[in-house]
Design a protein around this motif. Structure first.
Motif, PDB file in Angstrom:
ATOM      1  N   LEU A   1       0.813  -1.198   0.000  1.00 21.86           N
ATOM      2  CA  LEU A   1       0.000   0.000   0.000  1.00 21.86           C
ATOM      3  C   LEU A   1       0.852   1.255   0.000  1.00 21.86           C
ATOM      4  O   LEU A   1       0.726   2.080  -0.865  1.00 21.86           O
ATOM      5  CB  LEU A   1      -0.931  -0.010   1.210  1.00 21.86           C
ATOM      6  N   CYS A   2       1.698   1.454   0.989  1.00 18.69           N
ATOM      7  CA  CYS A   2       2.589   2.603   0.895  1.00 18.69           C
ATOM      8  C   CYS A   2       3.933   2.096   0.412  1.00 18.69           C
ATOM      9  O   CYS A   2       4.369   1.025   0.777  1.00 18.69           O
ATOM     10  CB  CYS A   2       2.682   3.383   2.203  1.00 18.69           C
ATOM     11  N   SER A   3       4.558   2.855  -0.436  1.00 20.20           N
ATOM     12  CA  SER A   3       5.717   2.398  -1.179  1.00 20.20           C
ATOM     13  C   SER A   3       6.773   1.669  -0.364  1.00 20.20           C
ATOM     14  O   SER A   3       7.186   0.596  -0.720  1.00 20.20           O
ATOM     15  CB  SER A   3       6.336   3.565  -1.928  1.00 20.20           C
ATOM     16  N   PRO A   4       7.271   2.232   0.761  1.00 17.55           N
ATOM     17  CA  PRO A   4       8.355   1.554   1.459  1.00 17.55           C
ATOM     18  C   PRO A   4       7.923   0.362   2.299  1.00 17.55           C
ATOM     19  O   PRO A   4       8.755  -0.291   2.882  1.00 17.55           O
ATOM     20  CB  PRO A   4       8.950   2.646   2.349  1.00 17.55           C
ATOM     21  N   CYS A   5       6.633   0.079   2.388  1.00 19.28           N
ATOM     22  CA  CYS A   5       6.173  -0.997   3.263  1.00 19.28           C
ATOM     23  C   CYS A   5       6.264  -2.352   2.594  1.00 19.28           C
ATOM     24  O   CYS A   5       5.789  -2.522   1.473  1.00 19.28           O
ATOM     25  CB  CYS A   5       4.732  -0.766   3.702  1.00 19.28           C
ATOM     26  N   PRO A   6       6.834  -3.363   3.264  1.00 17.27           N
ATOM     27  CA  PRO A   6       6.906  -4.695   2.687  1.00 17.27           C
ATOM     28  C   PRO A   6       5.553  -5.387   2.644  1.00 17.27           C
ATOM     29  O   PRO A   6       5.393  -6.367   1.953  1.00 17.27           O
ATOM     30  CB  PRO A   6       7.863  -5.439   3.631  1.00 17.27           C
ATOM     31  N   CYS A   7       4.572  -4.862   3.374  1.00 19.92           N
ATOM     32  CA  CYS A   7       3.270  -5.525   3.437  1.00 19.92           C
ATOM     33  C   CYS A   7       2.325  -5.036   2.349  1.00 19.92           C
ATOM     34  O   CYS A   7       1.152  -5.333   2.376  1.00 19.92           O
ATOM     35  CB  CYS A   7       2.633  -5.306   4.807  1.00 19.92           C
ATOM     36  N   PRO A  45      -4.896  10.122  -2.161  1.00 16.60           N
ATOM     37  CA  PRO A  45      -5.014   8.750  -1.643  1.00 16.60           C
ATOM     38  C   PRO A  45      -4.944   8.808  -0.115  1.00 16.60           C
ATOM     39  O   PRO A  45      -4.456   9.795   0.446  1.00 16.60           O
ATOM     40  CB  PRO A  45      -3.797   8.040  -2.230  1.00 16.60           C
ATOM     41  N   PRO A  46      -5.414   7.780   0.576  1.00 12.49           N
ATOM     42  CA  PRO A  46      -5.266   7.766   2.033  1.00 12.49           C
ATOM     43  C   PRO A  46      -3.785   7.890   2.406  1.00 12.49           C
ATOM     44  O   PRO A  46      -2.910   7.383   1.705  1.00 12.49           O
ATOM     45  CB  PRO A  46      -5.812   6.390   2.435  1.00 12.49           C
ATOM     46  N   LEU A  47      -3.528   8.575   3.508  1.00 15.90           N
ATOM     47  CA  LEU A  47      -2.163   8.780   3.989  1.00 15.90           C
ATOM     48  C   LEU A  47      -2.026   8.179   5.377  1.00 15.90           C
ATOM     49  O   LEU A  47      -2.949   8.269   6.184  1.00 15.90           O
ATOM     50  CB  LEU A  47      -1.843  10.280   4.085  1.00 15.90           C
ATOM     51  N   MET A  48      -0.863   7.576   5.661  1.00 17.13           N
ATOM     52  CA  MET A  48      -0.566   7.072   7.002  1.00 17.13           C
ATOM     53  C   MET A  48       0.715   7.714   7.491  1.00 17.13           C
ATOM     54  O   MET A  48       1.668   7.865   6.722  1.00 17.13           O
ATOM     55  CB  MET A  48      -0.408   5.553   7.003  1.00 17.13           C
ATOM     56  N   ARG A  49       0.719   8.089   8.766  1.00 16.64           N
ATOM     57  CA  ARG A  49       1.936   8.636   9.371  1.00 16.64           C
ATOM     58  C   ARG A  49       2.730   7.465   9.938  1.00 16.64           C
ATOM     59  O   ARG A  49       2.315   6.803  10.879  1.00 16.64           O
ATOM     60  CB  ARG A  49       1.600   9.633  10.473  1.00 16.64           C
ATOM     61  N   VAL A  50       3.870   7.193   9.318  1.00 13.96           N
ATOM     62  CA  VAL A  50       4.754   6.103   9.714  1.00 13.96           C
ATOM     63  C   VAL A  50       6.102   6.717  10.081  1.00 13.96           C
ATOM     64  O   VAL A  50       6.703   7.418   9.257  1.00 13.96           O
ATOM     65  CB  VAL A  50       4.930   5.079   8.564  1.00 13.96           C
ATOM     66  N   ASP A  51       6.540   6.465  11.301  1.00 15.49           N
ATOM     67  CA  ASP A  51       7.809   7.032  11.776  1.00 15.49           C
ATOM     68  C   ASP A  51       7.866   8.541  11.564  1.00 15.49           C
ATOM     69  O   ASP A  51       8.885   9.089  11.134  1.00 15.49           O
ATOM     70  CB  ASP A  51       9.004   6.354  11.094  1.00 15.49           C
ATOM     71  N   GLY A  52       6.746   9.207  11.809  1.00 15.54           N
ATOM     72  CA  GLY A  52       6.702  10.664  11.721  1.00 15.54           C
ATOM     73  C   GLY A  52       6.513  11.230  10.332  1.00 15.54           C
ATOM     74  O   GLY A  52       6.397  12.442  10.169  1.00 15.54           O
ATOM     75  N   PRO A  56       1.708   8.240   1.397  1.00 16.15           N
ATOM     76  CA  PRO A  56       0.486   7.918   0.661  1.00 16.15           C
ATOM     77  C   PRO A  56       0.401   6.421   0.382  1.00 16.15           C
ATOM     78  O   PRO A  56       1.410   5.769   0.114  1.00 16.15           O
ATOM     79  CB  PRO A  56       0.634   8.706  -0.640  1.00 16.15           C
ATOM     80  N   LEU A  57      -0.798   5.891   0.469  1.00 17.53           N
ATOM     81  CA  LEU A  57      -1.012   4.498   0.097  1.00 17.53           C
ATOM     82  C   LEU A  57      -1.056   4.413  -1.421  1.00 17.53           C
ATOM     83  O   LEU A  57      -1.395   5.379  -2.099  1.00 17.53           O
ATOM     84  CB  LEU A  57      -2.324   3.983   0.677  1.00 17.53           C
ATOM     85  N   GLU A  58      -0.718   3.264  -1.943  1.00 11.95           N
ATOM     86  CA  GLU A  58      -0.800   3.052  -3.386  1.00 11.95           C
ATOM     87  C   GLU A  58      -2.254   2.796  -3.734  1.00 11.95           C
ATOM     88  O   GLU A  58      -2.705   1.656  -3.812  1.00 11.95           O
ATOM     89  CB  GLU A  58       0.100   1.901  -3.804  1.00 11.95           C
ATOM     90  N   ALA A  59      -2.987   3.870  -3.887  1.00 11.80           N
ATOM     91  CA  ALA A  59      -4.417   3.808  -4.167  1.00 11.80           C
ATOM     92  C   ALA A  59      -4.795   5.038  -4.976  1.00 11.80           C
ATOM     93  O   ALA A  59      -4.059   6.026  -5.008  1.00 11.80           O
ATOM     94  CB  ALA A  59      -5.212   3.778  -2.859  1.00 11.80           C
ATOM     95  N   LEU A  60      -5.929   4.951  -5.626  1.00 15.57           N
ATOM     96  CA  LEU A  60      -6.428   6.111  -6.358  1.00 15.57           C
ATOM     97  C   LEU A  60      -6.838   7.191  -5.364  1.00 15.57           C
ATOM     98  O   LEU A  60      -7.189   6.888  -4.219  1.00 15.57           O
ATOM     99  CB  LEU A  60      -7.632   5.706  -7.211  1.00 15.57           C
ATOM    100  N   PRO A  61      -6.813   8.451  -5.776  1.00  9.15           N
ATOM    101  CA  PRO A  61      -7.281   9.523  -4.884  1.00  9.15           C
ATOM    102  C   PRO A  61      -8.729   9.294  -4.474  1.00  9.15           C
ATOM    103  O   PRO A  61      -9.536   8.781  -5.248  1.00  9.15           O
ATOM    104  CB  PRO A  61      -7.145  10.782  -5.739  1.00  9.15           C
ATOM    105  N   LEU A  62      -9.034   9.674  -3.255  1.00 12.09           N
ATOM    106  CA  LEU A  62     -10.392   9.540  -2.730  1.00 12.09           C
ATOM    107  C   LEU A  62     -11.281  10.635  -3.309  1.00 12.09           C
ATOM    108  O   LEU A  62     -10.911  11.808  -3.295  1.00 12.09           O
ATOM    109  CB  LEU A  62     -10.378   9.665  -1.215  1.00 12.09           C
ATOM    110  N   GLN A  63     -12.422  10.260  -3.802  1.00 14.28           N
ATOM    111  CA  GLN A  63     -13.383  11.235  -4.297  1.00 14.28           C
ATOM    112  C   GLN A  63     -14.131  11.841  -3.102  1.00 14.28           C
ATOM    113  O   GLN A  63     -14.372  11.154  -2.107  1.00 14.28           O
ATOM    114  CB  GLN A  63     -14.363  10.578  -5.262  1.00 14.28           C
TER     115      GLN A  63
END
Length: 160
Positions: A1-7, A45-52, A56-63
């Motif tokens: 989902l977010c670029s640097p995440c292995p999951c 796209p949805p955003l998550m705060r990871v390590d400060g 952005p998640l790998e998703a289309l922008p939210l309408q």
């Protein structure tokens, strides 16, 4: 989902639909990644705060309508009028066995947006942080939500 995440391959969110289930999936991902916040804004796209850092998640922008409908599924009935009157509300939201969240839903440029902050079930105590007990004299009673939120935000805000 977010670029640097292995999951990222675990849960694909190529397009985010407007449902409570979708929000719950995003909050599950937040906990799995040990992220602190989920930001939902129209046309992003949805955003998550990871390590400060906001990632952005790998998703289309939210309408805008999808964000509004998704958030409407979790807003308590008693707060709906307040959101329209005051343009912002805060409330608690929980996923059994996962985590609790402080939800902040607000209007931004005429559309609904939100931030969900993770509040772990097992919140560290002063002893867990290695802090002296005298600090509790400056805050609400230890173990209260006000003590934890205010203290953590003040204490850790300036930490590297």
């Amino acid at each position: 989902l977010c670029s640097p995440c292995p999951c990222s391959a675990r849960v694909g969110v190529p397009s985010v639909t407007a449902s409570k289930n979708t929000l719950d999936v995003l909050l599950h991902q937040l906990v799995e990644r040990q992220a602190s916040d989920l930001h939902l804004k129209p046309m992003r796209p949805p955003l998550m705060r990871v390590d400060g850092r906001l990632m952005p998640l790998e998703a289309l922008p939210l309408q805008p309508e999808a964000v509004s409908q998704m958030l409407d599924t979790v807003i308590p009935e008693r707060l709906r009028g307040r959101l329209n009157d005051e343009m912002a509300i805060d409330f608690g939201y929980g996923l059994d066995g996962v985590s609790r969240f402080r939800a902040s839903i607000f209007f931004q440029r005429g559309t609904k947006a939100a931030v969900f902050r993770r509040v772990p079930y097992d919140f560290p105590s002063l002893e867990d942080w290695g802090l002296p007990p005298v600090i509790s004299e400056f805050c609400d009673a230890p173990g209260s939500g006000n003590f934890n939120f205010e203290f953590v935000e003040l204490y850790f805000d300036g930490m590297p």
